[in-house]
Design a protein around this motif. Structure first.
Motif, mmCIF file in Angstrom:
data_model
loop_
_atom_site.group_PDB
_atom_site.id
_atom_site.type_symbol
_atom_site.label_atom_id
_atom_site.label_comp_id
_atom_site.label_asym_id
_atom_site.label_seq_id
_atom_site.Cartn_x
_atom_site.Cartn_y
_atom_site.Cartn_z
ATOM 1 N N GLY A 135 -32.864 27.145 -1.427
ATOM 2 C CA GLY A 135 -33.239 25.796 -1.035
ATOM 3 C C GLY A 135 -34.491 25.858 -0.178
ATOM 4 N N LEU A 136 -35.541 25.211 -0.623
ATOM 5 C CA LEU A 136 -36.827 25.264 0.083
ATOM 6 C C LEU A 136 -37.152 23.895 0.650
ATOM 7 C CD1 LEU A 136 -38.910 27.324 -2.505
ATOM 8 C CD2 LEU A 136 -37.665 28.167 -0.505
ATOM 9 N N GLY A 137 -37.731 23.893 1.893
ATOM 10 C CA GLY A 137 -37.955 25.014 2.762
ATOM 11 C C GLY A 137 -36.712 25.657 3.324
ATOM 12 N N LEU A 138 -35.666 24.893 3.739
ATOM 13 C CA LEU A 138 -34.455 25.441 4.325
ATOM 14 C C LEU A 138 -33.241 24.738 3.727
ATOM 15 C CD1 LEU A 138 -35.672 25.337 8.048
ATOM 16 C CD2 LEU A 138 -35.684 27.329 6.551
ATOM 17 N N PHE A 139 -32.087 25.426 3.790
ATOM 18 C CA PHE A 139 -30.886 24.810 3.224
ATOM 19 C C PHE A 139 -29.658 25.140 4.053
ATOM 20 C CE2 PHE A 139 -30.442 29.077 1.456
ATOM 21 C CZ PHE A 139 -29.070 29.293 1.511
ATOM 22 N N GLU A 140 -28.676 24.283 3.928
ATOM 23 C CA GLU A 140 -27.300 24.560 4.333
ATOM 24 C C GLU A 140 -26.403 24.220 3.153
ATOM 25 O OE1 GLU A 140 -27.387 23.845 9.179
ATOM 26 O OE2 GLU A 140 -26.338 22.411 7.886
ATOM 27 N N LEU A 141 -25.487 25.128 2.829
ATOM 28 C CA LEU A 141 -24.586 24.966 1.688
ATOM 29 C C LEU A 141 -23.170 24.717 2.190
ATOM 30 C CD1 LEU A 141 -23.797 25.255 -1.346
ATOM 31 C CD2 LEU A 141 -23.643 27.729 -0.942
ATOM 32 N N TYR A 142 -22.520 23.734 1.587
ATOM 33 C CA TYR A 142 -21.144 23.395 1.941
ATOM 34 C C TYR A 142 -20.276 23.409 0.686
ATOM 35 C CZ TYR A 142 -23.099 21.745 6.363
ATOM 36 O OH TYR A 142 -23.737 21.659 7.574
ATOM 37 N N ILE A 143 -19.098 23.980 0.809
ATOM 38 C CA ILE A 143 -18.098 23.947 -0.261
ATOM 39 C C ILE A 143 -16.851 23.262 0.296
ATOM 40 C CG2 ILE A 143 -16.711 25.276 -1.891
ATOM 41 C CD1 ILE A 143 -19.627 25.655 -2.451
ATOM 42 N N ASN A 144 -16.488 22.168 -0.303
ATOM 43 C CA ASN A 144 -15.298 21.414 0.122
ATOM 44 C C ASN A 144 -15.289 21.166 1.630
ATOM 45 O OD1 ASN A 144 -14.188 21.118 -2.468
ATOM 46 N ND2 ASN A 144 -13.307 23.176 -2.390
ATOM 47 N N GLY A 145 -16.465 20.789 2.149
ATOM 48 C CA GLY A 145 -16.584 20.380 3.537
ATOM 49 C C GLY A 145 -16.920 21.472 4.519
ATOM 50 N N ASN A 146 -16.853 22.716 4.108
ATOM 51 C CA ASN A 146 -17.074 23.828 5.024
ATOM 52 C C ASN A 146 -18.425 24.491 4.756
ATOM 53 O OD1 ASN A 146 -14.452 23.613 6.241
ATOM 54 N ND2 ASN A 146 -13.623 24.544 4.369
ATOM 55 N N LYS A 147 -19.175 24.739 5.826
ATOM 56 C CA LYS A 147 -20.450 25.420 5.663
ATOM 57 C C LYS A 147 -20.209 26.847 5.188
ATOM 58 C CE LYS A 147 -24.667 26.984 7.900
ATOM 59 N NZ LYS A 147 -25.353 27.311 9.167
ATOM 60 N N THR A 148 -21.026 27.291 4.244
ATOM 61 C CA THR A 148 -20.914 28.633 3.685
ATOM 62 C C THR A 148 -21.827 29.578 4.457
ATOM 63 O OG1 THR A 148 -20.460 27.729 1.503
ATOM 64 C CG2 THR A 148 -21.198 30.017 1.607
ATOM 65 N N GLY A 149 -21.228 30.584 5.086
ATOM 66 C CA GLY A 149 -21.988 31.571 5.833
ATOM 67 C C GLY A 149 -22.352 31.087 7.221
ATOM 68 N N VAL A 180 -17.591 32.822 -2.532
ATOM 69 C CA VAL A 180 -16.895 31.602 -2.111
ATOM 70 C C VAL A 180 -15.537 31.488 -2.800
ATOM 71 C CG1 VAL A 180 -19.011 30.356 -1.526
ATOM 72 C CG2 VAL A 180 -18.132 30.253 -3.870
ATOM 73 N N THR A 181 -14.978 32.632 -3.176
ATOM 74 C CA THR A 181 -13.702 32.631 -3.888
ATOM 75 C C THR A 181 -12.625 31.865 -3.122
ATOM 76 O OG1 THR A 181 -14.276 34.792 -4.809
ATOM 77 C CG2 THR A 181 -11.968 34.093 -4.954
ATOM 78 N N LYS A 182 -12.563 32.071 -1.822
ATOM 79 C CA LYS A 182 -11.514 31.427 -1.022
ATOM 80 C C LYS A 182 -11.766 29.929 -0.825
ATOM 81 C CE LYS A 182 -10.371 35.629 1.553
ATOM 82 N NZ LYS A 182 -10.287 36.269 2.897
ATOM 83 N N GLU A 183 -12.979 29.497 -1.068
ATOM 84 C CA GLU A 183 -13.305 28.092 -0.835
ATOM 85 C C GLU A 183 -13.054 27.215 -2.058
ATOM 86 O OE1 GLU A 183 -15.508 30.585 0.501
ATOM 87 O OE2 GLU A 183 -14.309 30.176 2.290
ATOM 88 N N ILE A 184 -12.966 27.835 -3.245
ATOM 89 C CA ILE A 184 -12.767 27.060 -4.469
ATOM 90 C C ILE A 184 -11.279 27.018 -4.805
ATOM 91 C CG2 ILE A 184 -13.380 26.825 -6.904
ATOM 92 C CD1 ILE A 184 -15.734 26.515 -5.018
ATOM 93 N N SER A 185 -10.768 25.832 -5.006
ATOM 94 C CA SER A 185 -9.341 25.675 -5.307
ATOM 95 C C SER A 185 -9.161 25.114 -6.706
ATOM 96 C CB SER A 185 -8.681 24.749 -4.280
ATOM 97 O OG SER A 185 -9.315 23.493 -4.273
ATOM 98 N N GLU A 186 -7.978 25.327 -7.243
ATOM 99 C CA GLU A 186 -7.656 24.740 -8.554
ATOM 100 C C GLU A 186 -7.635 23.228 -8.412
ATOM 101 O OE1 GLU A 186 -4.102 25.035 -11.941
ATOM 102 O OE2 GLU A 186 -4.102 26.339 -10.175
ATOM 103 N N GLY A 187 -8.303 22.546 -9.332
ATOM 104 C CA GLY A 187 -8.407 21.102 -9.248
ATOM 105 C C GLY A 187 -9.809 20.668 -8.863
ATOM 106 N N GLN A 188 -9.904 19.524 -8.179
ATOM 107 C CA GLN A 188 -11.204 18.939 -7.879
ATOM 108 C C GLN A 188 -11.855 19.619 -6.672
ATOM 109 O OE1 GLN A 188 -12.001 16.896 -10.156
ATOM 110 N NE2 GLN A 188 -13.930 15.980 -9.498
#
Length: 915
Positions: free
Chosen positions: A189-203, A225-233
Motif C-alpha cells: 500500500g503506497l505511500g503507507l498502509f494498515e491492514l485489518y482482518i475482521n477488525g484486527n490490525k495485522t502485524g 493470517v490463518t488465525k484471523e480467517i474464520s469459516e463463513g463471512q
C-alpha cells in the motif's frame, strides 16, 4: 557447544530466525540438554530462491571449533521431525563455515513453507543434537502469481490538500466456505498502509512498507493470517496514507495518489483454494476520521467521523464509492526483506509547564523520534492540538524556526466518550518538547507518552568507560542514529527534508554497525541507490531520489562505494558487492570519462560540509584559509574509491578490472601528490586539518613524509584551535582514528571531551541529547540547523569500538571470523567496557588500569579466533589468569610488533594482566 541460528534471506538482508542452544553433557558430548529458543523471527514471504542459512555457537570451553555441519530443510514440520529433508539434505559437510551457507536443494515455489534445522560437529568430532526447527516461507515469485491489480482513486477528494490528503479506507467482504488450513495475505500500500482482518490490525509494524525508488521498485509485505480467517463471512479493511509517495512538500517528487495491491490466498482443509484480490469490487471512502496526513506536517483525526465496524462484516458501505483500477507504480514489486518499522520504546514526559493560559509544554527529557499517544477526557468536538519541537525559547515557547515548512502538528477532535486514546498512523516527528493546547482542563504528566519509532534493528553493541562525557556522547549518538532509521538512513527527522543524503553516512555507517545490526537496512539502501542511478552512471546525492540532486560531485556518491566494503568486513556480506558491482563500476566510468583531467578529478559540491565556523552566527565559514579546497577532496576521494574498487574486483575474480583500477589509482596518487603536496612544508592543499587527515587516512603521503604531515595536524589542532576540532563532515569521518593511529589518542580524547566550543561536549553542555547538525547549533540561523543529525559524528563510534575497545574485524577474514583485538589504553581513561554481538557471536573487550597493572578481559566467540595485541615490554610481563600467557590454554605466542606482544587465541574467555 550451544548453537544459535540466523537466517539470511538474500544478498541484501540478515534476519534472525531462531536461537536454539545445545549444551554439553557431563561427559563432554553435545546434547539437546538446555536446548531453548530465544528468538523466533521466522520470515514470511521472501522472494529469493536460494536463501542463505547461518548460525553461531557459544561455549564456556576454550578453543571450540566447528568442523562439520548438516542442514535439513523440509516441506513440513512433521517431515523435519522425522529427519526427512525432502527439500534439502546437505549431508555432512566438512567445514568450519557457519554463515552464508547457500540453500542448494529443490527449486522453491511461490508460497512454499520451508522448515529447517542444523547439527554440527566440534573439534573433537563430537556430534551435536539437532537444533530446534526454524521456518521461512516463500512469497509470490512471479508477476503472474499476482491475480489482483493496483486499485485506488487518482484524484483529490473531500478535504484533500495540495500536500496532504485524507486517508483512503478500502474494504471487501468475502465468504470462506470451508475450514481454513492456511491463509496468507500479500500487500503493498503506497505511500503507507494498515491492514485489518475482521477488525484486527495485522502485524505490529508502522509506517509500512519500506521507502523505495518508486518508479523502479515497491515492496510488498507478507502476513500469516490463518488465525484471523474464520469459516463463513469475513472482512478485509485497508487504510492508505500518503507517506512519501504523495509528496509532503513542494520540492519533493510526487509519484501519485495512494494505491494498493492485495492478495489473500486461502488453503482449505479439503485441499481447495480461494484468492481474495484487489480489484474494482472493493468499496472505498476518503471520509473517515483521518482527515489529513502528511509525514512532515502531521495528522488530523476527527473521532466524530469514526466508522465503527468498517473493517468487520455486515458494515453498511452503501454510500462508499467503488475503487478504481490505477496504473502500476513501479517496474518491480519485490518482497520487503528488512525488519519493519515498529514502536520500539515508550518515553514518559519529565515535566509540564503552562506557558500561557491553556497552552502547556511537555518536556520528554530526550530528543526523540516518533509521536505522542494521547489519553483525554473532554466534551465532544474538543480540538486538541499537539505541536512538536526539538528546542524551546527561554520563555518556554516552542522554537520551531528550524522546522522550516514542516508544521509538525497533530490535531485530535474528541467524540466525547469518557476516556479516549489516540495516536497517529501516518506521520512522525522529531522532538523533545510537545505543546498541548485546546484541552478544557489542566493536563498532567499522564495524559501523554512518547512512542519511539524506528526500524526494528537488533542492538548489537554496548560501550561505556570511565569518562562520563564520552558515555553521554555515546548515548546521544545512540538516540540520533536510531531516530534517523526510517527504512533508509535519513539526515534528520524533524524539518521539511528527512532525506537519505549519501554523504552523511559514508564512514559513519561503520560505527553504526557496532551499535545496530544495520546490514539489512544498508544493503537495501544500496539497492535503492542502484535503482536511482541514471543510465549514464550518474548518482544522485539523495537516494531514494525524492529530491533529484545529480550534481556529479565525488564525496557524496562515494558512499555508494564505501558502504559495501563496510558490510563485507563487518558481516561477511559479499553479495552487496556482487549485486551492485556493475552499478559501482558504471559510476566510476561516468566520473572518469566526463570529469577526469590530468589524472585528477576536481569535482565537488559541498566541500568539508558544516566545518567549524569562527563566526558562530553563520552556518558556513567564509574564511578561505579554513576551507579545504573541493577539487582536492574530489580527487582524493575518487582515488580512495579506486582502491576499494580494486579490492572488490579481486574479491569477485575480476582480475582485469582490478588491474585497471590499480593503474588509474597509481596515476591519481602521483598526480595528487604532485599537485597538492607542498614539498617544502610537507602539507596538503591549504594545510587544513581536514586536508591532511584525508591524506593520511587514504595513505597518500610517501612513508618518509607521513610523520611531517601528521605534525601539521597536531600543530593546527593544539595551537590554532586550542585542542578542538576544526573539521566538518568530511574531516570528521577520519579524524579520531587518524590521530590515534599516529600516536595521539590523548588528543582525540581531548577533542571528544571538550565542553567549550566547538565539540560534542559543548553540545551536551548546552542541552543537546542528540548530536547537532552544526557545531554552532545553538547560535546559527535556523535555515539548516537540525538538533538531530549524525553527520558530524564521523568516526567517533568507530573510534570507541575499534581503537579504545580494540574490537576490529580482520579484513582477510570478514564477519569477525578472525578478530583483531588491539585496545588503546589512552591516558585519561581508567577503564573501557564494550560488547559487540557479531554475526559469529558475542565479542567482549573490557580493560582497566589498576595501580601499575593493565587488566584486560576478552571473550572470543565459538568457531572464531582472535589476534590479540597487548602493550607490554616483553611476553614475560603478560599473564593470562595465573599463568604466563604464552603457556595458557588456547593462547599461542606469535611475537612482538612495535611495542605490543601478539598472541593468537581460540574461542573462550580470557583474563590478561600486564604488570
Amino acid at each position: 557447544m550451544k548453537t544459535k541460528f540466523i537466517f539470511i534471506g538474500c544478498w541484501f538482508v540478515v534476519l534472525l530466525v531462531s536461537a536454539g542452544c545445545a549444551g554439553k553433557s557431563n561427559d563432554g558430548t553435545l546434547s539437546p540438554e538446555n536446548l531453548r529458543c530465544e528468538y523466533l523471527i521466522n520470515p514470511s514471504g521472501i522472494d529469493i530462491i536460494n536463501p542463505h542459512l547461518s548460525w553461531y555457537s557459544a561455549s564456556e570451553e576454550r578453543n571450540q571449533k566447528q568442523t562439520a555441519y548438516r542442514i535439513l530443510v523440509s516441506s513440513s514440520l512433521e517431515k523435519l521431525g522425522s529427519n526427512e529433508g525432502d527439500l534439502w539434505d546437505s549431508k555432512k559437510v566438512g567445514s568450519d563455515e557457519s554463515i552464508h551457507i547457500i540453500y542448494n536443494g529443490k527449486e522453491l515455489n511461490s508460497e512454499e513453507e520451508c522448515f529447517w534445522k542444523v547439527k554440527v560437529w566440534d573439534g573433537e568430532g563430537k556430534e551435536s543434537a539437532w537444533s530446534e526447527p526454524a521456518k521461512w516461507s516463500m512469497g509470490l515469485l512471479d508477476e503472474a502469481d499476482w491475480e489482483g491489480y493496483w486499485i485506488g482513486l487518482d484524484s483529490l477528494v473531500g478535504n484533500d490538500k495540495q500536500f496532504g490528503l485524507s486517508a483512503r479506507y478500502l474494504r471487501k467482504e468475502f465468504a470462506a466456505a470451508e475450514k481454513v488450513k492456511r491463509a496468507t495475505a500479500y500487500i503493498c500500500g503506497l505511500g503507507l498502509f494498515e491492514l485489518y482482518i475482521n477488525g484486527n490490525k495485522t502485524g505490529d509494524q508502522v509506517l509500512a512498507p519500506a521507502l523505495s525508488e518508486y518508479p523502479k521498485t515497491s515492496y510488498y509485505m507478507t502476513f500469516d493470517v490463518t488465525k484471523e480467517i474464520s469459516e463463513g463471512q469475513n472482512a478485509v479493511g485497508v487504510i492508505l496514507g500518503s507517506g512519501r509517495y504523495f509528496a509532503p512538500v513542494k520540492w519533493d517528487q510526487n509519484y501519485g495518489f495512494p494505491k494498493m495491491i492485495f492478495q489473500l490466498n486461502i488453503e482449505f482443509a479439503d485441499g481447495s483454494r480461494q484468492s481474495i484480490i484487489s480489484d474494482t469490487t472493493w468499496n472505498m471512502t476518503a471520509d473517515g476520521p483521518i482527515t489529513f496526513n502528511n509525514e512532515f506536517d502531521g495528522e488530523e483525526y476527527d473521532a466524530r467521523k469514526e466508522m465503527p465496524g468498517w473493517n468487520r462484516v455486515h458494515f453498511n458501505d452503501s454510500r462508499w464509492i467503488k475503487a478504481e483500477r490505477v496504473s502500476n507504480p513501479s517496474e518491480k514489486l519485490k518482497a520487503q526483506m528488512i525488519e519493519p518499522i515498529k514502536i520500539i520504546e515508550t518515553v514518559k514526559p519529565k515535566a509540564i509547564k503552562e506557558i500561557k493560559p491553556g497552552v502547556y509544554v511537555y518536556d520528554m527529557g530526550q530528543n526523540m523520534v516518533g509521536w505522542i499517544a494521547l489519553r483525554v477526557n473532554a466534551p465532544e468536538g474538543t480540538e486538541i492540538k499537539l505541536r512538536f519541537a526539538e528546542t524551546i525559547h527561554p520563555d518556554g515557547e516552542l522554537n520551531v524556526a528550524n522546522l522550516r515548512l514542516a508544521k509538525q502538528t497533530d490535531v485530535y477532535i474528541t467524540k466525547g466518550e469518557e476516556m479516549e486514546e489516540w495516536q497517529p498512523s501516518f506521520t512522525y516527528h522529531g522532538f523533545r518538547y510537545v505543546e498541548l493546547s485546546g484541552y478544557p482542563g489542566k493536563p498532567d504528566l499522564h495524559m501523554i507518552e512518547g512512542k519511539v519509532v524506528h526500524d526494528n534493528l537488533k542492538v548489537t553493541g554496548q560501550f561505556n568507560c570511565s569518562s562520563d562525557m564520552i558515555n553521554r556522547i555515546y548515548n546521544a549518538a545512540y538516540w540520533g542514529i536510531r531516530g534517523n532509521y526510517r527504512s533508509v538512513p535519513t539526515d534528520c527527522p524533524q524539518r521539511d527534508e528527512r532525506q537519505a543524503w549519501l554523504g552523511d553516512r559514508s564512514a559513519g555507517s561503520l560505527g553504526e554497525s557496532f551499535i545496530f545490526d544495520n546490514n539489512a537496512i544498508y544493503s537495501k539502501w544500496m539497492a535503492d541507490i542502484s535503482d536511482g542511478q541514471k543510465t549514464s552512471g550518474s548518482i544522485s546525492d539523495v537516494n531514494p531520489t525524492y529530491r533529484k540532486v545529480y550534481s556529479d560531485n565525488v564525496t557524496w556518491p562515494s558512499t555508494f562505494i564505501m558502504v559495501p566494503g563496510c558490510l563485507y568486513r563487518q558481516f561477511g556480506n559479499s553479495k552487496v558487492i556482487a549485486g551492485n558491482y556493475d552499478a559501482l563500476k558504471r559510476w566510476i566510468s561516468h566520473m572518469r570519462d566526463n570529469y577526469m583531467k590530468d589524472d585528477l578529478l576536481p569535482r565537488d559540491s559541498y566541500g568539508d560540509w558544516c566545518m567549524v565556523s569562527e563566526d558562530r552566527s553563520v552556518i558556513h565559514s567564509k574564511d578561505p584559509v579554513t576551507i579545504t579546497p573541493g577539487d582536492y577532496l574530489g580527487s582524493s576521494y575518487f582515488y580512495y574509491d579506486l582502491i576499494l574498487m580494486e579490492k572488490y574486483a579481486h574479491l569477485l575474480g575480476k582480475t582485469e578490472d582490478a588491474g585497471e583500477f590499480r593503474q588509474l589509482s597509481d596515476k591519481m596518487k602521483e598526480a595528487i601528490n604532485r599537485t597538492y603536496l607542498h614539498k617544502d612544508s610537507i602539507y596538503y592543499a591549504n594545510n587544513t586539518v581536514t586536508a591532511n587527515v584525508v591524506a593520511l587516512a587514504f595513505d597518500l603521503p610517501p612513508i618518509a613524509l607521513r610523520s611531517k604531515v601528521f605534525d601539521h595536524i597536531v600543530h593546527r589542532i593544539e595551537h590554532d584551535y586550542d585542542g578542538h576540532t576544526s573539521c566538518g563532515a568530511i574531516g570528521q569521518q577520519w579524524l579520531m582514528q587518524t590521530l590515534t593511529d599516529n600516536g595521539r589518542p590523548d588528543l582525540a580524547l581531548k577533542i571528544a571531551e571538550n565542553t567549550t566550543y566547538p565539540g560534542f561536549g559543548y553540545m551536551l553542555e548546552n542541552g543537546a541529547t542528540t548530536i547537532w547538525e552544526l557545531w554552532n547549533g545553538d547560535t546559527a540561523p535556523p535555515k539548516m540547523n537540525s538538533a538531530n543529525h549524525v553527520m558530524l559524528l564521523g568516526d567517533f563510534v568507530t573510534w570507541l569500538y575499534q581503537r579504545l575497545a580494540g574490537i576490529n574485524a580482520d579484513p582477510d577474514n570478514p564477519g569477525f571470523k578472525n578478530i583483531i583485538m588491539k585496545p588503546i589504553p589512552v591516558e585519561g581513561l581508567d577503564y573501557v567496557h564494550s560488547e559487540y554481538h557479531s554475526i559469529h557471536g558475542l565479542i567482549k573487550s573490557s580493560w582497566k588500569k589498576e595501580g601499575q597493572s593493565f587488566i584486560w578481559d576478552i571473550t572470543v566467540p565459538c568457531n572464531t579466533t582472535a589476534t590479540v595485541y597487548i602493550a607490554a615490554l616483553s611476553e614475560k610481563d603478560v599473564a593470562e589468569g595465573s599463568k604466563r600467557a604464552s603457556s595458557a590454554e588456547g593462547v599461542k605466542l606469535i611475537g612482538t610488533d612495535n611495542g605490543y606482544v601478539v598472541y593468537k587465541v581460540g574461542s573462550g574467555n580470557y583474563h590478561f594482566i600486564v604488570e
